[in-house]
Design an enzyme around this catalytic site. Sequence first.
Site, short mmCIF file in Angstrom:
data_model
loop_
_atom_site.label_atom_id
_atom_site.label_comp_id
_atom_site.label_asym_id
_atom_site.label_seq_id
_atom_site.Cartn_x
_atom_site.Cartn_y
_atom_site.Cartn_z
N LYS A 85 -13.39 -3.67 1.71
CA LYS A 85 -14.19 -2.48 1.39
C LYS A 85 -15.70 -2.72 1.50
O LYS A 85 -16.45 -1.80 1.84
CB LYS A 85 -13.86 -1.99 -0.02
CG LYS A 85 -12.52 -1.31 -0.14
CD LYS A 85 -12.36 -0.71 -1.53
CE LYS A 85 -11.05 0.03 -1.66
NZ LYS A 85 -10.99 0.81 -2.92
N ALA A 93 -13.89 -1.22 -8.47
CA ALA A 93 -13.46 0.10 -8.94
C ALA A 93 -14.45 0.64 -9.97
O ALA A 93 -14.79 1.82 -9.95
CB ALA A 93 -12.06 0.01 -9.53
N ASN A 136 -14.18 3.11 1.74
CA ASN A 136 -12.71 3.12 1.77
C ASN A 136 -12.16 4.09 2.81
O ASN A 136 -10.95 4.18 2.98
CB ASN A 136 -12.14 3.46 0.39
CG ASN A 136 -12.29 4.94 0.06
OD1 ASN A 136 -13.20 5.60 0.56
ND2 ASN A 136 -11.42 5.45 -0.77
N SER A 169 -0.50 4.17 0.77
CA SER A 169 -1.16 5.14 1.65
C SER A 169 -0.28 5.63 2.81
O SER A 169 -0.29 6.82 3.12
CB SER A 169 -2.47 4.56 2.19
OG SER A 169 -3.40 4.44 1.13
N ASP A 199 -13.47 6.92 -3.48
CA ASP A 199 -12.84 6.45 -4.72
C ASP A 199 -13.36 7.21 -5.94
O ASP A 199 -12.58 7.58 -6.83
CB ASP A 199 -13.08 4.95 -4.92
CG ASP A 199 -12.19 4.10 -4.02
OD1 ASP A 199 -11.09 4.56 -3.67
OD2 ASP A 199 -12.60 2.97 -3.68
N THR A 221 -8.78 -1.03 2.40
CA THR A 221 -8.52 -1.51 1.05
C THR A 221 -8.89 -2.99 0.97
O THR A 221 -9.52 -3.54 1.89
CB THR A 221 -7.04 -1.20 0.66
OG1 THR A 221 -6.86 -1.54 -0.72
CG2 THR A 221 -6.04 -1.95 1.52
N SER A 278 0.83 -1.22 0.00
CA SER A 278 0.00 0.00 0.00
C SER A 278 0.86 1.26 0.00
O SER A 278 1.84 1.37 0.74
CB SER A 278 -0.91 0.01 1.23
OG SER A 278 -1.55 1.27 1.33
N TYR A 280 -1.69 1.74 -11.95
CA TYR A 280 -0.64 2.75 -11.85
C TYR A 280 0.74 2.14 -11.67
O TYR A 280 1.72 2.83 -11.43
CB TYR A 280 -0.94 3.78 -10.75
CG TYR A 280 -1.13 3.17 -9.38
CD1 TYR A 280 -0.04 2.84 -8.59
CD2 TYR A 280 -2.41 2.91 -8.90
CE1 TYR A 280 -0.21 2.27 -7.35
CE2 TYR A 280 -2.59 2.33 -7.66
CZ TYR A 280 -1.49 2.01 -6.89
OH TYR A 280 -1.67 1.44 -5.67
N ALA A 283 -15.75 -4.59 -14.57
CA ALA A 283 -17.00 -4.45 -13.81
C ALA A 283 -16.81 -4.86 -12.36
O ALA A 283 -17.71 -5.40 -11.73
CB ALA A 283 -18.09 -5.29 -14.47
#
Length: 275
Positions: free
Chosen positions: A68, A135, A89, A19, A105, A64, A17, A222, A132
């Site tokens: 969630k 996210a 989240n 974060s 999100d 996460t 993560s 990413y 689908a």
Amino acid sequence: MTNLPRAAVIGNPISHSLSPKLHTYWLNRYGLDGEYTALKVTEDELEETLRAMPAQGFIGANVTLPHKVSVMHFADQITDRATLIGAANTLTFKEDGRIFADNTDGYGFIANLRQGAPHWDPKAGSAAIFGAGGAARAIIVALADAGVPEIIISNRTRPKAEALRADFGARITVVDWVQADKALQDANTVINTTSLGMVGAQDFKVSLDNLSKDAVVTDIVYNPLRTPFLDDAQEKGCTTVDGLGMLLHQGVPGFERWFGQRPEVDEATRRAVLA
Ligand code: ATR
């Protein structure tokens, strides 16, 4: 135990993560007292962990995978957008121990597009969404809220796309995965929400013949920052926005709520998180 206000990201696995880096960077940048850590929490430990956190000095948490959705069961108050998405989240622990759940999100997704493509007009045409999963759900809610007139979803497992149409209604059309490129016709916003293109996964490959150079194209992957999908779209002349910004922007509302300062997402923030 520390007296600093504490927050954490909870998930499993959690070591990857970004974060903790993000929030620690912001705490240092604004000279704020606080601490942000990562907690590995299994499904079995989730409720006990959440109930214990306020007494341990935690004022909030990011959530996460895989928690969630399940975290919603333990929330005392849930925002409309988290209810609509069916997942949270961002948690805030009230002084009496009650849990307030939000989902940022979709906010992060829109803020990233607005920053990376300032000319982007959600109302100018349809949105094509590949994938689908969770996210995609958050992104659909955000796009509908931003005024996108039509959303076209293509997913390998078609019933999951149909389920999103059933949940979110008339503005959604489903196209078959083998004809995914059809979703690009008239699309003004294009999003890959599948895990394809991620390091270690196959590439996301779709013919871009139908893609207009006026479309804004983004990827939630990413790692790598520039996916082959984004490179191909850029070669077509499209404005492309990488997925890191969505992660950075989704952290903004929680940080502001917990530590009292609205943090900026800029080049320095990106550099700090990628370092
Ligand atoms: P998240 O919650 O992050 O969106 P997810 O729910 O696991 O993650 O969703 C992953 C998405 O990537 C799904 O749309 C998945 O398609 P399926 O619904 O058919 O599983 C998609 N995906 C993953 N691997 C894929 C692959 N090899 N080919 C096509 N789609 C893939």
